[in-house]
Design a protein around this motif. Sequence first.
Motif, mmCIF file in Angstrom:
data_model
loop_
_atom_site.group_PDB
_atom_site.id
_atom_site.type_symbol
_atom_site.label_atom_id
_atom_site.label_comp_id
_atom_site.label_asym_id
_atom_site.label_seq_id
_atom_site.Cartn_x
_atom_site.Cartn_y
_atom_site.Cartn_z
ATOM 1 N N TYR A 1 49.372 12.047 71.047
ATOM 2 C CA TYR A 1 49.047 10.245 70.964
ATOM 3 C C TYR A 1 49.839 8.918 70.946
ATOM 4 O O TYR A 1 49.445 8.209 71.554
ATOM 5 C CB TYR A 1 48.396 9.478 69.245
ATOM 6 C CG TYR A 1 47.775 10.712 68.295
ATOM 7 C CD1 TYR A 1 45.852 10.375 68.840
ATOM 8 C CD2 TYR A 1 48.292 10.936 67.286
ATOM 9 C CE1 TYR A 1 45.332 10.830 68.664
ATOM 10 C CE2 TYR A 1 46.932 12.104 66.949
ATOM 11 C CZ TYR A 1 45.708 12.055 67.226
ATOM 12 O OH TYR A 1 44.455 13.122 66.871
ATOM 13 N N LEU B 1 38.096 9.713 68.113
ATOM 14 C CA LEU B 1 37.784 10.341 67.805
ATOM 15 C C LEU B 1 38.499 10.782 66.999
ATOM 16 O O LEU B 1 38.552 11.152 65.924
ATOM 17 C CB LEU B 1 36.699 11.150 67.642
ATOM 18 C CG LEU B 1 35.364 12.101 67.227
ATOM 19 C CD1 LEU B 1 35.298 11.833 66.300
ATOM 20 C CD2 LEU B 1 34.608 13.260 68.320
ATOM 21 N N MET B 2 39.401 11.734 67.866
ATOM 22 C CA MET B 2 40.497 12.752 67.480
ATOM 23 C C MET B 2 41.401 11.598 66.212
ATOM 24 O O MET B 2 41.227 12.499 65.034
ATOM 25 C CB MET B 2 41.392 12.701 68.344
ATOM 26 C CG MET B 2 41.102 14.338 69.184
ATOM 27 S SD MET B 2 42.470 14.970 71.034
ATOM 28 C CE MET B 2 42.370 13.479 70.774
ATOM 29 N N SER C 1 40.618 9.412 64.607
ATOM 30 C CA SER C 1 40.375 8.610 62.899
ATOM 31 C C SER C 1 40.115 10.026 61.682
ATOM 32 O O SER C 1 40.880 9.868 61.267
ATOM 33 C CB SER C 1 38.860 8.219 63.482
ATOM 34 O OG SER C 1 37.955 9.559 64.263
ATOM 35 N N HIS C 2 40.264 10.963 62.887
ATOM 36 C CA HIS C 2 40.150 12.420 62.010
ATOM 37 C C HIS C 2 42.001 12.438 61.121
ATOM 38 O O HIS C 2 41.440 13.345 60.335
ATOM 39 C CB HIS C 2 39.427 13.484 62.811
ATOM 40 C CG HIS C 2 39.933 15.346 62.119
ATOM 41 N ND1 HIS C 2 39.329 15.518 60.684
ATOM 42 C CD2 HIS C 2 41.087 15.561 61.698
ATOM 43 C CE1 HIS C 2 39.775 16.127 60.446
ATOM 44 N NE2 HIS C 2 39.958 16.685 61.273
ATOM 45 N N ASP C 3 43.169 12.371 62.568
ATOM 46 C CA ASP C 3 43.837 12.397 61.788
ATOM 47 C C ASP C 3 45.249 11.207 61.605
ATOM 48 O O ASP C 3 45.863 11.595 61.153
ATOM 49 C CB ASP C 3 45.110 13.289 63.410
ATOM 50 C CG ASP C 3 44.410 14.295 63.754
ATOM 51 O OD1 ASP C 3 44.023 14.916 63.171
ATOM 52 O OD2 ASP C 3 44.564 14.555 64.961
ATOM 53 N N SER C 4 44.297 10.172 61.018
ATOM 54 C CA SER C 4 44.774 9.205 60.799
ATOM 55 C C SER C 4 45.469 9.551 59.561
ATOM 56 O O SER C 4 46.626 8.511 59.167
ATOM 57 C CB SER C 4 43.469 7.957 60.503
ATOM 58 O OG SER C 4 42.819 8.411 59.763
ATOM 59 N N GLN D 1 47.604 11.656 58.448
ATOM 60 C CA GLN D 1 48.390 12.529 59.336
ATOM 61 C C GLN D 1 49.387 11.202 59.639
ATOM 62 O O GLN D 1 50.673 10.487 59.642
ATOM 63 C CB GLN D 1 48.086 13.783 59.461
ATOM 64 C CG GLN D 1 47.920 14.831 58.903
ATOM 65 C CD GLN D 1 46.422 14.584 59.196
ATOM 66 O OE1 GLN D 1 46.093 13.684 59.518
ATOM 67 N NE2 GLN D 1 46.220 15.532 58.300
ATOM 68 N N ARG E 1 46.074 1.538 56.548
ATOM 69 C CA ARG E 1 45.087 1.888 57.144
ATOM 70 C C ARG E 1 44.874 1.518 58.391
ATOM 71 O O ARG E 1 45.241 0.594 58.810
ATOM 72 C CB ARG E 1 43.331 1.645 56.908
ATOM 73 C CG ARG E 1 42.985 0.127 56.990
ATOM 74 C CD ARG E 1 42.087 -0.218 55.942
ATOM 75 N NE ARG E 1 41.083 -0.872 57.112
ATOM 76 C CZ ARG E 1 40.522 -1.275 57.898
ATOM 77 N NH1 ARG E 1 40.220 -0.213 58.414
ATOM 78 N NH2 ARG E 1 40.544 -2.768 59.108
#
Length: 152
Positions: A27, A66-67, A69-72, A74, A90
Amino acid sequence: MTPACKKRGFASIDIIASWADIVGERYGTRVQPDRLIWPRQPELSDPERPPQPATLVVHTDGPTALMLSHDSPQVIERINTFYGWAAIGRIKIQQKPVAVKRASTRKALRPLTRSEEQQLDAKLETVENDRLREALKKLGAQVIARNAGTAA
């Protein structure tokens, strides 16, 4: 604190400057922090209590969103580790084009001459730890190769 950081809710430029190190390779160049939104704080009866966590607004493209939102969870944990407290509660993702920063390519260093290698080995022969000696030799070779052109 710079006025631009203050306007965006950041206490300092540290998180922006260290962004790639904080969030990692996936990221670091594809997500851009935009601002922090802090919740309104009522009059605190307990000054020892830390403020409520902020919302970090970031920009990224669709697939990365998308990635992320899944890894947020961590990513939030890594950011909070950087701050040293639960500063972020958040992440709000806004899909916007982000200019991908290209890693700067360093020019290859020249190999050391036999004389330079011998001088470096002589300076390091008193170092007893093999791993430390090899690390110092690698560092010394880079310093010599980089500085030899400027000494002339």
